[in-house]
Design a protein around this motif. Structure first.
Motif, PDB file in Angstrom:
ATOM      1  N   UNK A   1       0.857  -1.187   0.000  1.00 26.83           N
ATOM      2  CA  UNK A   1       0.000   0.000   0.000  1.00 26.83           C
ATOM      3  C   UNK A   1       0.890   1.233   0.000  1.00 26.83           C
ATOM      4  N   UNK A   2       0.534   2.234  -0.806  1.00 26.21           N
ATOM      5  CA  UNK A   2       1.231   3.520  -0.809  1.00 26.21           C
ATOM      6  C   UNK A   2       0.221   4.624  -0.527  1.00 26.21           C
ATOM      7  N   UNK A   3       0.522   5.458   0.472  1.00 28.19           N
ATOM      8  CA  UNK A   3      -0.377   6.542   0.895  1.00 28.19           C
ATOM      9  C   UNK A   3       0.312   7.870   0.607  1.00 28.19           C
TER      10      UNK A   3
ATOM     11  N   UNK B   1       0.180  -2.183  -6.716  1.00 26.00           N
ATOM     12  CA  UNK B   1       0.175  -1.471  -5.441  1.00 26.00           C
ATOM     13  C   UNK B   1      -1.208  -0.867  -5.213  1.00 26.00           C
ATOM     14  N   UNK B   2      -1.723  -0.969  -3.998  1.00 29.48           N
ATOM     15  CA  UNK B   2      -2.938  -0.239  -3.638  1.00 29.48           C
ATOM     16  C   UNK B   2      -2.511   1.179  -3.271  1.00 29.48           C
TER      17      UNK B   2
ATOM     18  N   UNK C   1       9.113  -0.802  -6.339  1.00 25.78           N
ATOM     19  CA  UNK C   1       9.981  -1.815  -5.717  1.00 25.78           C
ATOM     20  C   UNK C   1      10.200  -1.519  -4.242  1.00 25.78           C
ATOM     21  N   UNK C   2      10.415  -0.261  -3.929  1.00 27.95           N
ATOM     22  CA  UNK C   2      10.642   0.097  -2.534  1.00 27.95           C
ATOM     23  C   UNK C   2       9.410  -0.217  -1.686  1.00 27.95           C
ATOM     24  N   UNK C   3       8.221   0.111  -2.201  1.00 28.93           N
ATOM     25  CA  UNK C   3       6.999  -0.173  -1.443  1.00 28.93           C
ATOM     26  C   UNK C   3       6.815  -1.668  -1.237  1.00 28.93           C
ATOM     27  N   UNK C   4       7.222  -2.457  -2.203  1.00 25.47           N
ATOM     28  CA  UNK C   4       7.027  -3.902  -2.117  1.00 25.47           C
ATOM     29  C   UNK C   4       8.075  -4.586  -1.256  1.00 25.47           C
ATOM     30  N   UNK C   5       9.337  -4.088  -1.295  1.00 27.45           N
ATOM     31  CA  UNK C   5      10.442  -4.830  -0.683  1.00 27.45           C
ATOM     32  C   UNK C   5      11.303  -4.018   0.278  1.00 27.45           C
ATOM     33  N   UNK C   6      11.223  -2.685   0.243  1.00 35.66           N
ATOM     34  CA  UNK C   6      12.128  -1.849   1.015  1.00 35.66           C
ATOM     35  C   UNK C   6      13.445  -1.574   0.319  1.00 35.66           C
TER      36      UNK C   6
END
Length: 484
Positions: free
Chosen positions: A101-103, A130-131, A439-444
């Motif tokens: 999720x990205x806010x 991504x949501x 990628x960052x949102x999914x894995x850091x």
């Protein structure tokens, strides 16, 4: 599936291409007016039946940008009292459940902007698994004016309330509440810089992306008091909540917009406190800026644009006419010795005008050095710099403030961005930057080495694509040690 259930009731969304559904205008808090004016956000009302969620809700009331920025920066959303709402773009169920999720927290100097702007459409993030959530929060006096007997930082409290809504509801839209990345630009990133050390926000997000803003831009209570007193004098009222609440919005909003011009015309710290340097009369109020420690427990991606300050110098014509005396005075005000610092900046820009040098110094003070300090404070952080230069204004606009946004959202064809982008911006750069955010949102891990004080690895998004560099402009960075 276009109907989902929230804790307040069922909502019907709008199907989009690529298996994406948008749910728009969802209330995460009650309208902050009437008895709730200048209060902490209250829970939203529930409803029966299925609520239509196919159109954006109103943004927080605010005045338009002043010329020439009104023609350059997107800010066209309709406003209204039911402004504490958010929007969700989801690829579920086609892409499964438990998605990252990205806010998004929008920018606008804490006085402008909206999460409902088409420029922040989250469909490209949802297309890529991504949501995506965007939101509105209170701005200007309603969000950030210091008022006795009322909570400070009401705009930040709104953001926290929205993040709690995400925690409680996002699984119903296919998102994982334990994989939330909060990301923002300018005032949105500065908000995140405060949320990183705010106890009420702890545990509400796992990762954070800060674009053109970090932890340095806050006001001390005494400075916030100066701003409140000055706004009250402009309005001819006493500086108390009841008096401000009695002022019609069509009088309050122009008055608060005029404050920034007054700060710029007479940047005296005795009049404005910290706002005399950063030109933002409305900011989060804190006793002092605070960096998080190494035990933060939040993955960070932090960065800035190479020529941020040109957005404020080029369209106004100041870049070419700024006198050397102003450059010297501002360099000193930012904490540097002009006799020592300006030769270093000029060495990297032979023959540069005072305006070009001010852009370099001010960009570092406002944006780059705060990003570096945050990366230094939290081991494992990733740092980037956006360096692609716009062809607009004869090429002088450069890699200015806000130019990264259409690349991050993969919206190079959005007409709202055309005044900044010009013709034929490189899609491959948008693919690289947007892909790194996903990628960052999914894995850091956005795809390059973490920043360390030894190597200072920085990903440069520029004309040559995405290139990993070590300690860019090291001599200029070193000038700020112990200063910023």
């Amino acid at each position: 599936m276009t109907v989902r259930t929230t804790r307040q009731g069922a909502v019907r969304g709008r199907p989009l291409p690529h298996g994406v559904t948008a749910f728009l205008g969802l209330p995460y808090a009650a309208p902050p007016f009437g008895a709730l004016r200048f209060r902490a956000p209250a829970p939203p009302a529930s409803w029966t039946g299925v609520r239509d969620a196919t159109a954006f809700g109103p943004a927080a009331p605010h005045a338009p940008y002043a010329p020439p920025f009104d023609a350059l920066v997107p800010d066209s959303a309709a406003t209204g009292e039911h402004c504490l709402n958010l929007n969700v773009w989801t690829p579920a169920p086609e892409r499964g459940a438990g998605l990252p999720v990205m806010v998004w927290l929008h920018g606008g100097a804490f006085t402008n902007g909206a999460g409902s702007l088409p420029a922040y459409d989250g469909a490209a993030f949802a297309r890529d698994g991504v949501v995506c959530v965007t939101l509105n929060y209170r701005l200007g006096a309603d969000g950030f004016l210091r008022l006795p007997g009322h909570p400070d930082n009401r705009g930040l409290l709104d953001q926290i309330a929205a993040l709690r809504w995400v925690r409680d509801n996002i699984a119903g839209f296919g998102g994982d509440p334990d994989r939330v990345t909060v990301f923002g630009e300018s005032a949105g990133a500065m908000s995140i810089g405060v949320l990183l050390t705010e106890p009420a926000a702890r545990g509400l997000f796992r990762r954070a992306i800060l674009q053109s803003g970090a932890c340095h831009h806050t006001q001390r209570p005494a400075s916030a008091g100066l701003i409140a007193a000055r706004l009250a004098r402009k309005l001819g009222i006493t500086p108390d909540p009841a008096a401000f609440a009695a002022v019609p919005l069509d009088e309050l909003l122009p008055a608060q917009a005029e404050l920034r011009g007054e700060v710029n015309a007479r940047p005296d710290p005795a009049l404005w406190g910290e706002a005399a340097l950063d030109m933002m009369p409305f900011e989060p109020v804190r006793p002092a800026p605070a960096l998080p420690g190494p035990e933060l427990g939040v993955d960070l991606l932090i960065g800035s644009n190479r020529e941020e300050y040109r957005l404020f110098l080029v369209p106004t014509g100041r870049l070419d006419v700024l006198p050397g005396t102003t450059l010297t005075a501002l360099t000193r005000a930012y904490g540097l010795d002009p006799d020592t610092a300006l030769p270093v900046y000029e060495a990297g820009r032979p023959g540069a005008s005072p305006g070009v040098l001010l852009d370099a110094v001010a960009t570092d003070w406002f944006y780059r050095i705060p990003a570096v300090r945050l990366a230094e404070a939290v081991p494992g952080s990733h740092l980037y710099e956006f360096a692609w230069r716009s062809p607009r204004f004869g090429g002088t606009l450069g890699a200015c403030h806000a130019l990264d946004l259409p690349f991050v959202f993969d919206r190079l064809q959005d007409p709202a961005y055309a005044p900044l982008l010009g013709d034929r911006p490189p899609q491959e750069l948008a693919d690289a930057m947007h892909g790194a955010w996903v990628r960052f949102a999914a894995t850091g891990d956005p795809g390059w080495a973490a920043y360390t004080p030894e190597r200072r690895t920085t990903m440069e998004f520029g004309a040559d694509g995405a290139v990993q560099v070590e300690d860019p402009r090291a001599r200029e960075r070193a000038l700020w040690e112990g200063v910023r």
